[in-house]
Design a protein around this motif. Structure first.
Motif, PDB file in Angstrom:
ATOM      1  N   GLU A  27       6.534   5.842  -0.917  1.00 16.63           N
ATOM      2  CA  GLU A  27       6.560   5.268   0.426  1.00 16.63           C
ATOM      3  C   GLU A  27       5.350   4.369   0.641  1.00 16.63           C
ATOM      4  O   GLU A  27       4.214   4.779   0.419  1.00 16.63           O
ATOM      5  CB  GLU A  27       6.537   6.389   1.488  1.00 16.63           C
ATOM      6  CG  GLU A  27       7.696   7.356   1.333  1.00 16.63           C
ATOM      7  CD  GLU A  27       8.430   7.600   2.635  1.00 16.63           C
ATOM      8  OE1 GLU A  27       8.288   6.792   3.573  1.00 16.63           O
ATOM      9  OE2 GLU A  27       9.152   8.613   2.692  1.00 16.63           O
ATOM     10  N   SER A  28       5.614   3.149   1.084  1.00 17.17           N
ATOM     11  CA  SER A  28       4.531   2.271   1.517  1.00 17.17           C
ATOM     12  C   SER A  28       4.407   2.415   3.029  1.00 17.17           C
ATOM     13  O   SER A  28       5.145   3.176   3.648  1.00 17.17           O
ATOM     14  CB  SER A  28       4.837   0.830   1.126  1.00 17.17           C
ATOM     15  OG  SER A  28       5.930   0.366   1.879  1.00 17.17           O
ATOM     16  N   VAL A  29       3.471   1.685   3.629  1.00 16.18           N
ATOM     17  CA  VAL A  29       3.320   1.763   5.080  1.00 16.18           C
ATOM     18  C   VAL A  29       4.664   1.493   5.749  1.00 16.18           C
ATOM     19  O   VAL A  29       5.038   2.154   6.706  1.00 16.18           O
ATOM     20  CB  VAL A  29       2.259   0.752   5.583  1.00 16.18           C
ATOM     21  CG1 VAL A  29       2.103   0.838   7.092  1.00 16.18           C
ATOM     22  CG2 VAL A  29       0.912   1.014   4.917  1.00 16.18           C
ATOM     23  N   LYS A  30       5.412   0.547   5.202  1.00 12.62           N
ATOM     24  CA  LYS A  30       6.622   0.083   5.869  1.00 12.62           C
ATOM     25  C   LYS A  30       7.917   0.770   5.457  1.00 12.62           C
ATOM     26  O   LYS A  30       8.825   0.875   6.259  1.00 12.62           O
ATOM     27  CB  LYS A  30       6.793  -1.434   5.635  1.00 12.62           C
ATOM     28  CG  LYS A  30       5.963  -2.302   6.540  1.00 12.62           C
ATOM     29  CD  LYS A  30       6.318  -2.131   8.015  1.00 12.62           C
ATOM     30  CE  LYS A  30       7.591  -2.876   8.429  1.00 12.62           C
ATOM     31  NZ  LYS A  30       7.921  -2.607   9.846  1.00 12.62           N
ATOM     32  N   ALA A  31       8.034   1.192   4.198  1.00  7.72           N
ATOM     33  CA  ALA A  31       9.366   1.618   3.750  1.00  7.72           C
ATOM     34  C   ALA A  31       9.303   2.627   2.620  1.00  7.72           C
ATOM     35  O   ALA A  31       8.283   2.782   1.958  1.00  7.72           O
ATOM     36  CB  ALA A  31      10.167   0.396   3.307  1.00  7.72           C
ATOM     37  N   ALA A  32      10.433   3.316   2.419  1.00  5.84           N
ATOM     38  CA  ALA A  32      10.562   4.274   1.328  1.00  5.84           C
ATOM     39  C   ALA A  32      11.423   3.668   0.225  1.00  5.84           C
ATOM     40  O   ALA A  32      12.400   2.986   0.505  1.00  5.84           O
ATOM     41  CB  ALA A  32      11.215   5.549   1.844  1.00  5.84           C
ATOM     42  N   ASP A  56       0.812  -1.208   0.000  1.00  3.70           N
ATOM     43  CA  ASP A  56       0.000   0.000   0.000  1.00  3.70           C
ATOM     44  C   ASP A  56       0.851   1.267   0.000  1.00  3.70           C
ATOM     45  O   ASP A  56       1.587   1.521   0.945  1.00  3.70           O
ATOM     46  CB  ASP A  56      -0.899   0.008   1.233  1.00  3.70           C
ATOM     47  CG  ASP A  56      -1.827  -1.187   1.265  1.00  3.70           C
ATOM     48  OD1 ASP A  56      -2.572  -1.363   0.295  1.00  3.70           O
ATOM     49  OD2 ASP A  56      -1.788  -1.941   2.254  1.00  3.70           O
ATOM     50  N   VAL A  57       0.719   2.069  -1.045  1.00  2.97           N
ATOM     51  CA  VAL A  57       1.481   3.317  -1.148  1.00  2.97           C
ATOM     52  C   VAL A  57       0.748   4.408  -0.361  1.00  2.97           C
ATOM     53  O   VAL A  57      -0.459   4.608  -0.524  1.00  2.97           O
ATOM     54  CB  VAL A  57       1.660   3.719  -2.624  1.00  2.97           C
ATOM     55  CG1 VAL A  57       2.260   5.114  -2.740  1.00  2.97           C
ATOM     56  CG2 VAL A  57       2.537   2.694  -3.338  1.00  2.97           C
ATOM     57  N   VAL A  58       1.488   5.088   0.513  1.00  2.89           N
ATOM     58  CA  VAL A  58       0.861   6.106   1.373  1.00  2.89           C
ATOM     59  C   VAL A  58       1.386   7.513   1.098  1.00  2.89           C
ATOM     60  O   VAL A  58       0.832   8.496   1.589  1.00  2.89           O
ATOM     61  CB  VAL A  58       1.061   5.776   2.870  1.00  2.89           C
ATOM     62  CG1 VAL A  58       0.369   4.462   3.203  1.00  2.89           C
ATOM     63  CG2 VAL A  58       2.540   5.710   3.243  1.00  2.89           C
TER      64      VAL A  58
END
Lengths: 125, 374
Positions: free
Chosen positions: A57-62, A35-37
């Protein structure tokens, strides 16, 4: 001509009628990211090939989105600022990142074509 | 680390069957997300119920008349008067007051304590317990013997009550031996999401059948470590090795609330844990830096390791956990900052890809906790 070209970093490129090139990330890439945020879009300026023009950036990482060729960024997708999820929902369409004018227009055709990119993904799987 | 050398929990085959994306975590091959994806898994847990495999965590039983008193010598927490059937949050400290690990301690009665420690620290914790407590009580690692499931979310209680109606009577931090599907389990009404819910210690051999039964309930989805992290961050809960470590004391980590009254400088059983002098001195004189909540004032997520600067650009701290909160619908972080900047609503900046992102020091939890207190 709307035939897509690809990079090994999982970006797609489409040559527009005016010779400019639209860039996004592939379905494979958005799926791998999750999921891209947030999307940090490029400045309207010249970037060299391989420079980190945008960040996704996803929930977890860039992750970086790299300039596929030398060129001048003309426009970025303003929709991604408020709706970064478009990258997941429609990576090849509404989820485009930016449009640029390549310094060497003939360089685009030397990138991976659909078959070569599909083989790359298979090899990565 | 190659995949071959990673350990597997008793639910490994189930994760693969569910289509999980597996990653190495604390030496285990663990599910970071399922096909639902981190965002929906997070939201599902807040709205209904999520099932987490946390079997990588270390479960340890202490047995003996001296167990509670002995454990008190390692933690700044009241264990001696911990009632039977209750659980309490604690941390192992070192001689400098630094945090070696954080853990949950439950009183099973009959001179038995049940501990849950972090996966990455469990071998070290076991050695620590054996060294200091081995001659005072039995220290029994249950690492291979038991699995640990967490069922979290507002529907967790109604789901678990279908297997054991008595769980509806439990309140936050209560702990009980409960039979689930004919198997003797330990159930605590607690978790790591900020939601009501349960953690279930189950014999390894019965873990998969219990997990499958819970997943068969319509309210329940399997949730991976990705959503576990965003859920705990929204709840303001610390992650060991990131938000505190052997170089940070409970005072610096803003965990003073976890130090029991009787163990404080003016308490009936003051001190008597490693590093007590340092902790008490810090409590009295203050600390140069402390952990705070941080809300980015733009959409840019601010990640672990980002420098924090003041108005003049001087470095005043760094981010220890950060990301995006699906329930908050925005970015959020925790960081250590100089105490001069730790007051609520202080304005500071994180450096992200060379640019300043404004942050506001904010109260935690970021999303209200919804524990069931009866």
């Amino acid at each position: 001509m709307s035939e897509l070209r690809f990079t090994e970093d999982h970006e797609w490129l489409r040559i527009e009628a005016d010779g400019s090139v639209t860039v996004g990330i592939t379905a494979f890439a958005q799926n791998a990211l999750g999921d891209v945020v947030f999307v940090q879009l490029p400045e309207l300026q010249h970037y060299e090939k391989g420079a980190e023009a945008a960040t996704v950036e996803s929930v977890k990482a860039a992750s970086g989105v790299y300039m596929p060729l030398d060129g001048e960024v003309l426009e970025s997708n303003p929709e991604l600022t408020d709706s970064p999820e478009l990258v997941n929902e429609d990576p090849l369409g509404a989820g485009w990142f930016f449009r640029f004018q390549p310094t060497d227009a003939s360089a685009v055709a030397k990138l991976l074509d659909q078959d070569a990119y599909d083989r790359l993904i298979k090899a990565n799987a | 680390m190659s995949t071959e050398s990673l350990k597997q929990t008793p639910l490994h085959a189930l994760h693969l069957q569910l289509g999980a994306r597996m990653v190495p975590f604390a030496g285990y091959d663990m599910p970071v997300q399922y096909p639902l994806g981190v965002m929906k898994e997070h939201q599902h847990t807040r709205e209904q119920a999520g099932l987490f495999d946390v079997s990588h965590m270390g479960q340890i039983r202490l047995v003996g008349a001296g167990a509670a008193k002995a454990l008190e010598a390692l933690v700044p927490v009241d264990i001696v008067d911990l009632p039977v059937g209750m659980q309490r949050y604690a941390m192992f400290t070192n001689e400098s007051g630094g945090i070696l690990d954080d853990l949950m301690v439950a009183n099973l009665g009959n001179d038995e304590l049940f501990l849950v420690v972090n996966a990455a620290c469990k071998d070290q914790d076991l050695a620590h317990l054996q060294k200091h407590l081995g001659h005072l009580c039995e220290v029994q690692p249950l690492f291979e013997e038991r699995a640990l499931l967490a069922l979290q979310g507002p529907a967790a209680v109604s789901v678990l009550a279908r297997l054991a109606p008595e769980v509806t009577k439990m309140t936050f931090m209560q702990f009980a031996a409960v039979r689930l599907l004919g198997v003797d389990c330990y159930v605590s009404r607690s978790g790591y999401t900020g939601e009501d819910g349960f953690e279930i210690s189950v014999p390894a051999a019965s873990a998969e059948s219990l997990a499958r039964s819970l997943l068969a309930e319509t309210e329940v989805e399997a949730i991976g470590l990705g959503a576990r992290d965003s859920l705990r961050l929204e709840a303001g809960l610390c992650l060991y090795g990131h938000d505190m470590n052997a170089q940070t004391t409970p005072v610096e980590a803003s965990l003073l609330w976890a130090i029991s009254k009787v163990r404080r400088a003016d308490g009936a059983r003051a001190g008597g844990f490693p590093g007590a002098e340092t902790v008490f001195a810090q409590q009295q004189q203050g600390v140069p830096r402390k952990r705070v909540g941080l809300l980015p004032q733009e959409r840019t997520p601010v990640r672990e390791g980002a420098e924090i600067v003041d108005q003049d650009g001087s470095v005043i701290g760094s981010v220890c956990s950060g990301g995006f909160g699906p329930t908050l619908a925005g970015p959020l972080a925790m960081g250590y900052v100089d105490s001069a900047h730790a007051a609520l609503d202080s304005e500071v900046w994180a450096i992200v890809r060379g640019k300043r992102v404004p942050l506001k020091v904010s109260k935690m939890p970021f999303v209200p906790q919804r524990y069931y207190r009866g």
